[in-house]
Each structure stands twice: as C-alpha cells, then as structure tokens.
Design an enzyme around this catalytic site. Structure first.
Site, mmCIF file in Angstrom:
data_model
loop_
_atom_site.group_PDB
_atom_site.id
_atom_site.type_symbol
_atom_site.label_atom_id
_atom_site.label_comp_id
_atom_site.label_asym_id
_atom_site.label_seq_id
_atom_site.Cartn_x
_atom_site.Cartn_y
_atom_site.Cartn_z
ATOM 1 N N GLY A 192 -26.360 33.083 -0.780
ATOM 2 C CA GLY A 192 -26.439 33.216 0.668
ATOM 3 C C GLY A 192 -26.583 31.875 1.366
ATOM 4 C CG ASP A 195 -32.302 37.544 -7.123
ATOM 5 O OD1 ASP A 195 -33.125 38.385 -7.492
ATOM 6 O OD2 ASP A 195 -32.469 36.824 -6.126
HETATM 7 P P1 AMP Z 1 -34.532 33.940 -2.946
HETATM 8 O O1 AMP Z 1 -35.690 34.818 -2.629
HETATM 9 O O2 AMP Z 1 -34.614 32.562 -2.338
HETATM 10 O O3 AMP Z 1 -34.199 33.895 -4.378
HETATM 11 O O4 AMP Z 1 -33.275 34.579 -2.189
HETATM 12 C C1 AMP Z 1 -32.832 35.907 -2.389
HETATM 13 C C2 AMP Z 1 -31.487 36.081 -1.752
HETATM 14 O O5 AMP Z 1 -31.564 35.793 -0.354
HETATM 15 C C3 AMP Z 1 -30.392 35.185 -2.291
HETATM 16 O O6 AMP Z 1 -29.206 35.916 -2.291
HETATM 17 C C4 AMP Z 1 -30.340 34.062 -1.297
HETATM 18 O O7 AMP Z 1 -29.093 33.434 -1.260
HETATM 19 C C5 AMP Z 1 -30.649 34.781 0.001
HETATM 20 N N1 AMP Z 1 -31.236 33.891 1.015
HETATM 21 C C6 AMP Z 1 -32.491 33.382 1.031
HETATM 22 N N2 AMP Z 1 -32.675 32.618 2.114
HETATM 23 C C7 AMP Z 1 -31.521 32.641 2.816
HETATM 24 C C8 AMP Z 1 -31.081 32.052 4.042
HETATM 25 N N3 AMP Z 1 -31.860 31.274 4.786
HETATM 26 N N4 AMP Z 1 -29.800 32.288 4.410
HETATM 27 C C9 AMP Z 1 -28.987 33.076 3.697
HETATM 28 N N5 AMP Z 1 -29.352 33.667 2.552
HETATM 29 C C10 AMP Z 1 -30.594 33.456 2.112
HETATM 30 MG MG MG Z 2 -32.848 33.079 -5.400
#
Ligand code: AMP
Ligand code: MG
Length: 532
Positions: A109, A277
């Site tokens: 993302g 993930d």
């Molecule tokens: P994480 O908790 O950081 O592992 O993120 C979980 C999911 O949310 C992943 O698919 C990330 O790419 C997405 N994600 C987290 N923060 C953002 C953001 N600011 N913009 C877009 N996608 C995000």
């Molecule tokens: Mg992540």
C-alpha cells in the site's frame, strides 16, 4: 573492486516483473487485483527532498561510491523523483491474517519496488521505497510514511543486521518536504508530521501473505507460479520445483523462521505486529512498525498499544505466533502438496523442534555455557526466566553485568554489586529475591565448574551474543524529537553506535543506560501504535 560513480551504472535484472504475471490494468486506482502478482506503478514525486542519512554498509553492498550517495541525484532517485535506467517500479499483491483474522487483499500500500540490482558478487538486491505514494493497494490510506516511523525503520533494520539478526536492510532515509496528517493514537488528536521515504533493500520482499492471497482466491495456477519462482530464485539449492521440493522448501522456511525468532528472543526484540503479511519467506525481520526492545524482562510486554489488551504479539508469545503463521502458510500451499500430515510433520520437526533446540542453545550461550542437552540446564534456564521476572530487571544489562561478576572466586565470595546496574529498583531487592538469586547463582556456578568453563572463555562467549547497545525506544525517541527540529546528529550518532553493539565503548556510556523514569509511560518510548 571498483565502485559505481553514477546511479545510472546500476545493473538491473527484474526477475519478479519479468517472470510473474502483471496486473493488466495500469491506472493507479485502488482495486482488487486478481490473477496477478503485482501492478506497475510510479512513485509520487516529492516536493523538496533531502537525504538525512545513508547506510554506508548497504551502499557498499550495491557497489555505490560515497560521492554517488552524497549527490543530489541520489536524493532525487531515493525520494522517488527520478527513475534510473533499468528500474521498473511495481507494487506487489498479497493478503494476510491480521491479529488472527483473514484480512483479504492487503498488498504494497505504500511500498514501491524499483527493481532488482545485481551487484559485483552477482547477488540480487531488490530496492523498495517505503512511503513514496499511493498504489493500487493503498485502500483508504495515503501511501506515505512519516519521519518518526522512518527513523525507526532505518535505524532498527541496520541495528538488527549488526546484531546478527536476519533482516531487511535500509539504504537511505530521505525527507520528502511534504507534510503528512497522522492521528498517532487514533484518538482525534491528529497533527501534520514530516513525510519521509526509506529505501529498503532485501533479496526479496515476498511475504507469507503473497501465497495466502492466491490460495484464498482458489487461484492455484498463480500460487504454483509464485512458489516455483521463489524456489528458483531464492532457494535454488533445493533443486527444480516438484512435490518433494515444495515440502523441502516449506521445511526451509520453517527453519529460517525458527532461527529468526530465536534471535529475537536473544536480543529482546518484540516485533509488535506479527501478522502473516509481515512474515518474510526468507526468514528476515520485516516491517519495522510499533516494535520495541525489552527493558524490564516481562514475557507479556508488547510495545504496540493496538495489542495492549490481547497481547497476542507480546515477547513471550512470539515463538508460538510464528508457528501459527507458518501453519497459515502450510494451509496456503497445501493444494500443491495434497497431504496435510506431511506439512504437519514438517512444521513440528523444522519449526517446533528446531526452535526448541535453537532457543536452548542460544540461552546457554547467553550464559557462556556450551550446548549440552541436559536436564540440569533445563532447570537452570527455567529458573533464570523466573528470576528475571521477580524484580524489574533490564534484560540487556543483566547479561552484560553478569559477565562482569567474577566467578573464579569461592561461591560465598561472589561480589554481586555490579548486578545492581541491571535493576530498575535495586533498593527494593528483598529477602525472597536475594534467596532465589543465590539459589540460581549456585546452580550456574556449579555448571561452570562441571563444564570447566574458564572465566576468559565465559566472558568472551557472553559478550559475543549479549549486546550492550540496542535501539531502546527512548533512544530512538530522543533522535526523532531532535530530527523533528531539523537536527539529525543523533540519528547519525545512533547509527554509529548500533554498528558495534557488542563492543563496549567508554564514549558511548549514555547509550547503554536503562530506560530513564521519564520514558516509562511516554508516547513513542513505551507506547507505540500502528500509525506510521
Ligand atoms: P502494516 O501494519 O504496516 O504491516 O500494514 C498493513 C497493510 O496496510 C499493508 O498492506 C500496508 O501496505 C498498508 N498500509 C499501512 N500504512 C499505509 C499507508 N499510509 N498508506 C497505504 N497503505 C498503508
Ligand atoms: Mg506490513
């Protein structure tokens, strides 16, 4: 070896893009991407980028000269403003189980892969910008990252490497010059923060969730394609893909995951968000978010406020959560193997047993003892875990100070005053605690004698596996607060300290101190959220 004098001299061999199916739609809008492993997407240019720090170690891996890293071109490229010849930017499609629940499609993302650099040693290194704007997988979010979380990602990934923990690396930390809105604790107190981009580097950023998404969608063709690709590119020593090789590959993933978690427990690292993930297929620590470092030894501690009630990912649960995640991976690849009992047996042998042995060996090493499967050692270790929880004990300092106690004297003559530095309230050590400690020290003393471990040997062994300088949250928070004011000196200083975590250096005394009282309940020090 000659270093590259220009980023245009980097050589790219983009296997992921060349060999796996692409999303046919090329518009950068959020969507479900079906039947593809990735989407082509360009980074969003940054208004006024500025490089804060470059890891010279990672630059060396990529054969980049110091001049290149100091150039404006470097800043432009690693802020996402310019593509170098050979780069083919893309965001990957993956799913994942988040906090125990299937989360459907997640994907990159806010990560954009630039391509796979082949270095002078013929190794492939994927470059990935984190925080360079929206992708088809951004869902409701902005695709950006803020300075505070980027400082944490940059410093911790490099620290982990020098600690000897398998990890993704970080090449650079660049300010974008943009402001990003964040509500850090999701409580209505939002603020604008500085935007930043980290360039992460790893042989591959494939996660368990990459396989889960195809299994969940019943797309066995793509599942097989991705597994075969992963085996051929990153596990080629296992041979050409076949049913037998799939199982061997799963066994490898189990072994590597077990080793990674043993290292986490060794250094006191708590990942904070062990969703599937966030689990690398290469067994690398990946996605540095609300992670933390154990200060007072507490098995149920987690730095992640989002997980403060269930404590699913607390320090003591990490080994079983890795098992749970591997079981999800096993479910995902089951269609290629068709025999659940084989997967189950592999999980038990290659993860559970391997972890148990690895953990015990590691714990004995922390005490300077050679590995021996022996019931005395089991008791020695379980009593130690119990002892460490009886009073607030700083895990890092406890082992370093224990190495300083002189065990060459008679048992009754042991001088334990150096241990005081490891306690948060040394003045409160009561009779019960001291009794338990004496009993444990007696066992330890006897074991050292039984195994003929000399003091020199013991100290050497212990200091090689027990780090002195770790990225304590309060240290990072101090560097972040300075960086927010435009002063990046502390980031550079911490980067240098964490490059030599086992070597005591009198100039760095302030970086090995236990958490000060002011940091105990402070946001960013003891409480972190997924907001980044
Ligand atoms: P994480 O908790 O950081 O592992 O993120 C979980 C999911 O949310 C992943 O698919 C990330 O790419 C997405 N994600 C987290 N923060 C953002 C953001 N600011 N913009 C877009 N996608 C995000
Ligand atoms: Mg992540």
């Amino acid at each position: 070896m000659s270093l590259l004098q220009s980023l245009d001299d980097l050589y790219f061999d983009n296997r992921f893009v060349a060999q796996l199916p692409a999303d046919k739609q090329t518009e950068n809008v959020c969507r479900q991407v079906v039947g593809a492993c990735y989407s082509h997407v360009l980074p969003t240019p940054a208004r006024d980028p500025k490089t804060i720090i470059v890891s010279s170690d990672v630059a060396e891996l990529l054969n980049l000269s110091e001049e290149v890293c100091a150039s404006d071109d470097f800043t432009q490229v690693f802020a996402g403003n310019r593509l170098v010849e050979g780069m083919q930017p893309y965001a990957m499609c993956y799913g994942g189980h988040q906090f125990g629940q299937w989360g459907g499609q997640l994907g990159d993302g806010r990560a954009i892969n630039l391509g796979e650099v082949v270095n002078a040693q013929q190794a492939h290194w994927t470059l990935q910008l984190k925080g360079a704007g929206k992708t088809p997988y951004s869902r409701q979010s902005d695709g950006l990252a803020v300075l505070r979380s980027s400082v944490r990602e940059f410093l911790c990934s490099e620290a982990m490497f020098h600690l000897g923990v398998p990890t993704t690396r970080a090449l650079s930390l660049v300010l974008t010059g943009e402001k990003v809105w964040r509500d850090m604790f999701y409580d209505g107190n939002g603020a604008y923060e500085s935007g930043a981009v980290v360039c992460r580097v790893a042989p591959s950023f494939t996660r368990f969730g990459h396989f889960e998404i195809f299994a969940a969608r019943g797309d066995i063709t793509r599942l097989k394609q991705l597994v075969d690709f992963t085996i051929r590119t990153d596990f080629s020593e296992l041979g050409e893909p076949s049913a037998d090789v799939y199982l061997k590959w799963f066994s490898q993933v189990c072994l590597r995951t077990a080793q990674m978690v043993v290292h986490w427990q060794r250094v006191g690292f708590v990942h904070g968000v062990m969703n599937t993930d966030n689990m690398s297929i290469l067994g690398l620590t990946i996605d540095y978010g609300p992670y933390g470092w154990l200060e007072d030894f507490n098995l149920i501690w987690t730095p992640n406020t989002t997980d403060s009630e269930l404590k699913r990912y607390c320090f003591g649960h990490q080994p079983k959560m890795a098992f749970w995640n591997l079981a999800q991976l096993a479910n995902a690849i089951y269609p290629l193997i068709g025999d659940a009992s084989l997967l189950q047996a592999t999980l038990n042998e290659s993860y559970t047993q391997h972890f148990q042995q690895g953990w015990q060996t590691m714990m004995l090493e922390k005490l300077g003892l050679p590995h021996s499967l022996n019931q005395t050692d089991d008791l020695l270790l379980s009593d130690l875990i119990h002892l460490l929880q009886l009073t607030q004990t700083d895990m890092t300092l406890f082992y370093r100070q224990l190495a300083k106690v002189d065990f060459s004297v008679a048992l009754e003559m042991l001088d334990l005053t150096v241990l005081d530095d490891a306690y948060y309230t040394p003045e409160l050590l009561d009779h019960t605690y001291k009794k338990a400690r004496t009993a444990w020290l007696e066992k330890y003393y006897r074991r050292l004698r039984d195994l003929n471990v000399s003091e020199t040997e013991r100290v050497l062994r212990m200091n090689a596996v027990n780090p002195l300088y770790v990225p304590r949250n309060y240290l990072l928070q101090c560097a972040i607060e300075e960086a927010d004011k435009g002063n990046f000196d502390e980031i550079h200083q911490l980067f240098n300290v964490f490059r030599a975590p086992y070597q005591e250096n009198s100039q760095w005394a302030k970086y090995s101190q236990k958490r000060p009282d002011w940091a105990k309940e402070k946001a960013g020090c003891s409480m972190l959220s997924c907001s980044s």
